[in-house]
Write an enzyme that holds these catalytic residues in place. Structure first.
Site, PDB file in Angstrom:
ATOM      1  N   TYR A 150      74.458   1.411  12.085  1.00  0.00           N
ATOM      2  CA  TYR A 150      73.196   0.967  12.687  1.00  0.00           C
ATOM      3  C   TYR A 150      72.191   2.108  12.755  1.00  0.00           C
ATOM      4  O   TYR A 150      71.034   1.887  13.102  1.00  0.00           O
ATOM      5  CB  TYR A 150      73.465   0.375  14.081  1.00  0.00           C
ATOM      6  CG  TYR A 150      74.369  -0.838  13.986  1.00  0.00           C
ATOM      7  CD1 TYR A 150      73.851  -2.063  13.587  1.00  0.00           C
ATOM      8  CD2 TYR A 150      75.742  -0.739  14.213  1.00  0.00           C
ATOM      9  CE1 TYR A 150      74.677  -3.165  13.434  1.00  0.00           C
ATOM     10  CE2 TYR A 150      76.581  -1.833  14.057  1.00  0.00           C
ATOM     11  CZ  TYR A 150      76.042  -3.041  13.663  1.00  0.00           C
ATOM     12  OH  TYR A 150      76.859  -4.120  13.495  1.00  0.00           O
TER      13      TYR A 150
ATOM     14  N   SER B 227      79.375  -1.633  16.132  1.00  0.00           N
ATOM     15  CA  SER B 227      78.349  -1.669  17.171  1.00  0.00           C
ATOM     16  C   SER B 227      78.717  -0.864  18.416  1.00  0.00           C
ATOM     17  O   SER B 227      77.886  -0.140  18.964  1.00  0.00           O
ATOM     18  CB  SER B 227      78.052  -3.127  17.531  1.00  0.00           C
ATOM     19  OG  SER B 227      79.241  -3.795  17.926  1.00  0.00           O
TER      20      SER B 227
ATOM     21  N   ARG C 141      78.731  -8.907  18.870  1.00  0.00           N
ATOM     22  CA  ARG C 141      78.910 -10.310  19.283  1.00  0.00           C
ATOM     23  C   ARG C 141      77.748 -10.769  20.163  1.00  0.00           C
ATOM     24  O   ARG C 141      77.342 -11.924  20.098  1.00  0.00           O
ATOM     25  CB  ARG C 141      80.258 -10.487  19.983  1.00  0.00           C
ATOM     26  CG  ARG C 141      81.413 -10.335  18.991  1.00  0.00           C
ATOM     27  CD  ARG C 141      82.781 -10.459  19.643  1.00  0.00           C
ATOM     28  NE  ARG C 141      83.824 -10.119  18.673  1.00  0.00           N
ATOM     29  CZ  ARG C 141      85.092  -9.889  18.989  1.00  0.00           C
ATOM     30  NH1 ARG C 141      85.486  -9.957  20.247  1.00  0.00           N
ATOM     31  NH2 ARG C 141      85.970  -9.582  18.046  1.00  0.00           N
TER      32      ARG C 141
ATOM     33  N   LYS D 143      90.920  -4.826   9.153  1.00  0.00           N
ATOM     34  CA  LYS D 143      90.018  -5.060  10.279  1.00  0.00           C
ATOM     35  C   LYS D 143      90.853  -5.294  11.529  1.00  0.00           C
ATOM     36  O   LYS D 143      91.662  -6.223  11.587  1.00  0.00           O
ATOM     37  CB  LYS D 143      89.141  -6.267   9.997  1.00  0.00           C
ATOM     38  CG  LYS D 143      88.210  -6.609  11.156  1.00  0.00           C
ATOM     39  CD  LYS D 143      87.199  -7.650  10.761  1.00  0.00           C
ATOM     40  CE  LYS D 143      86.293  -7.995  11.924  1.00  0.00           C
ATOM     41  NZ  LYS D 143      85.313  -9.012  11.563  1.00  0.00           N
TER      42      LYS D 143
ATOM     43  N   LYS E 148      90.971 -12.569  19.069  1.00  0.00           N
ATOM     44  CA  LYS E 148      91.136 -12.693  17.616  1.00  0.00           C
ATOM     45  C   LYS E 148      92.449 -12.056  17.160  1.00  0.00           C
ATOM     46  O   LYS E 148      92.634 -11.752  15.983  1.00  0.00           O
ATOM     47  CB  LYS E 148      89.932 -12.068  16.904  1.00  0.00           C
ATOM     48  CG  LYS E 148      88.609 -12.784  17.210  1.00  0.00           C
ATOM     49  CD  LYS E 148      87.462 -12.350  16.293  1.00  0.00           C
ATOM     50  CE  LYS E 148      86.201 -13.181  16.586  1.00  0.00           C
ATOM     51  NZ  LYS E 148      85.102 -12.888  15.651  1.00  0.00           N
TER      52      LYS E 148
ATOM     53  N   LYS F 132      87.785  -0.988   9.419  1.00  0.00           N
ATOM     54  CA  LYS F 132      86.882  -1.265  10.541  1.00  0.00           C
ATOM     55  C   LYS F 132      87.663  -1.517  11.818  1.00  0.00           C
ATOM     56  O   LYS F 132      88.649  -2.257  11.749  1.00  0.00           O
ATOM     57  CB  LYS F 132      86.079  -2.505  10.157  1.00  0.00           C
ATOM     58  CG  LYS F 132      85.220  -3.098  11.222  1.00  0.00           C
ATOM     59  CD  LYS F 132      84.586  -4.342  10.689  1.00  0.00           C
ATOM     60  CE  LYS F 132      83.763  -5.000  11.749  1.00  0.00           C
ATOM     61  NZ  LYS F 132      83.308  -6.295  11.298  1.00  0.00           N
TER      62      LYS F 132
ATOM     63  N   GLU G 121      97.886  -4.681   3.731  1.00  0.00           N
ATOM     64  CA  GLU G 121      96.686  -5.524   3.664  1.00  0.00           C
ATOM     65  C   GLU G 121      95.791  -5.096   2.495  1.00  0.00           C
ATOM     66  O   GLU G 121      95.314  -5.928   1.716  1.00  0.00           O
ATOM     67  CB  GLU G 121      95.881  -5.410   4.964  1.00  0.00           C
ATOM     68  CG  GLU G 121      96.410  -6.222   6.136  1.00  0.00           C
ATOM     69  CD  GLU G 121      96.047  -7.705   6.022  1.00  0.00           C
ATOM     70  OE1 GLU G 121      95.501  -8.133   4.991  1.00  0.00           O
ATOM     71  OE2 GLU G 121      96.340  -8.438   6.984  1.00  0.00           O
TER      72      GLU G 121
HETATM   73  C1  PBG Z   1      82.549 -11.124  12.246  1.00  0.00           C
HETATM   74  C2  PBG Z   1      82.166  -9.710  12.316  1.00  0.00           C
HETATM   75  C3  PBG Z   1      82.294  -8.873  13.432  1.00  0.00           C
HETATM   76  C4  PBG Z   1      81.710  -7.670  13.078  1.00  0.00           C
HETATM   77  C5  PBG Z   1      81.264  -7.776  11.767  1.00  0.00           C
HETATM   78  N1  PBG Z   1      81.576  -9.035  11.307  1.00  0.00           N
HETATM   79  C6  PBG Z   1      82.793  -9.134  14.796  1.00  0.00           C
HETATM   80  C7  PBG Z   1      84.085  -9.790  14.989  1.00  0.00           C
HETATM   81  O1  PBG Z   1      84.978  -9.785  14.128  1.00  0.00           O
HETATM   82  O2  PBG Z   1      84.239 -10.359  16.069  1.00  0.00           O
HETATM   83  C8  PBG Z   1      81.566  -6.495  14.000  1.00  0.00           C
HETATM   84  C9  PBG Z   1      80.590  -5.462  13.614  1.00  0.00           C
HETATM   85  C10 PBG Z   1      80.177  -4.570  14.707  1.00  0.00           C
HETATM   86  O3  PBG Z   1      80.718  -4.574  15.829  1.00  0.00           O
HETATM   87  O4  PBG Z   1      79.245  -3.806  14.453  1.00  0.00           O
HETATM   88  N2  PBG Z   1      83.548 -11.508  11.408  1.00  0.00           N
END
Ligand code: PBG
Length: 334
Positions: A321, A282, A211, A201, A225, A256, A241
């Protein structure tokens, strides 16, 4: 090296000259079996609060989530990913609400499982919906602390699994959490609860609309992050990982974001033997729908093509989505 002929004995267009020929030789295919639909749950009844940045998606109260789960099941979608939109009053520094066995997400999981027992439920394990700062873990000094966060994640995973969640999906990027969660699940006899590790990720700009949807954008601070999510520049690190999390007991691995990282997806897929999933996050969905709405291209065609790209790169399934629309289009009901 692949043997190949020369023109005119070889004419590549022969294979493309009719629909039936293209269907016959097609290498990848998207079906409803490939889709996971992410769904946002809020408190209340009869609530369908549209998410502006994710057109066609809404924050749903539990009764409405149950309804949508039934629709998804009827369309042939195998699994949902449930995310909670947590009341600001319940957020704190430590994300304690995450392991309240009666929290919104646990109640949503049991309600959906009761009404639609045969749809798979996947839940994030991470503290961001529950912390005032929106980070995935808890702080010690000026950074998210690893081992103490893992202890909380284990508790969160257990309440979700006990509520009926089929797949716990740690998306927090702490080290060592897969082994800790697997050990705890086994100790409770939850031997069939799967772990989908968001092993790969990246710290990404593409999570913006998510968010906003869960209200976790708040104030991540100057480091964002980046001290736990991966650097967008790295592939070798993604392979480490993934390998570590498989060794710790992950049943499936997530890469992701999706489309900007298809090279990573293909590399991970070629390096490990567990199913690899991808998340069309998203921001990706927002871009496609935004461009289609602006008239740049056809939305349905663009989304189908994007999902085909995930399959070509090696994804077993894709979080998107657009899942409901895609499933409807695949059924020919638009
Ligand atoms: C949180 C999480 C995130 C997403 C899924 N789980 C956001 C982040 O890590 O800040 C993002 C999914 C998306 O953008 O559709 N751990």
């Amino acid at each position: 090296m692949t043997a190949t002929g020369t023109f005119p004995a070889t004419r590549m267009r022969r294979l493309r000259a009719a629909t039936w020929r293209r269907r016959l030789v097609r290498e990848s295919v998207v079906t409803t079996d490939d889709l996971v639909y992410p769904l946002f749950v809020v408190e209340g009844t009869n609530v369908r609060d549209p998410i502006a940045a994710l057109p066609g998606n809404a924050r749903l109260s539990i009764d409405q989530a149950v309804k949508t789960a039934q629709e998804a099941y009827d369309l042939g979608i195998p699994a949902l990913a449930l995310f909670p939109v947590v009341d600001a009053k319940l957020k704190d520094e430590h994300g304690k609400e995450a392991f309240n066995p009666n929290n919104l997400l646990c109640r949503a999981v049991s309600a959906v499982k009761k009404a639609v027992p045969d749809i798979g439920l996947i839940c994030d394990v991470a503290l961001d919906p529950y912390t005032v700062h929106g980070h995935d873990g808890i702080f010690d000094g000026d950074d998210v602390v690893n081992d103490a966060t893992v202890e909380v994640l284990v508790k969160q995973a257990l309440v979700l699994a006990e509520a009926g969640c089929d797949v716990v999906a740690p998306s927090d990027m702490m080290d060592g959490r897969i082994a800790a969660i697997r050990t705890a699940l086994e100790a409770r006899g939850l031997v069939n609860t799967m772990i989908l590790s968001y092993a790969v990720k990246y710290a990404s700009a593409f999570y913006g609309p998510f968010r906003d949807a869960v209200g976790s954008r708040s104030n991540l601070g100057p480091k964002g992050k980046h001290t736990y999510q991966m650097d967008a520049a790295n592939t070798a690190e993604a392979l480490r990982e993934a390998a570590i999390d498989v060794a710790e007991g992950a049943d499936m691995i997530m890469v992701k974001p999706g489309m900007p990282y298809l090279d990573v997806l293909a590399a991970v897929k070629n390096n490990i033997n567990v199913p690899v999933l991808a998340y069309q996050v998203s921001g990706e969905y927002n871009m496609i729908v935004g461009a289609a709405t602006a008239g740049a291209f056809d939305r349905t065609a663009a989304i189908h093509e994007s999902l085909l790209a995930f399959k070509r790169a090696g994804a077993a399934a894709v979080f998107t989505y657009a899942a409901m629309d895609v499933a409807r289009a695949l059924r020919g009901q638009k």
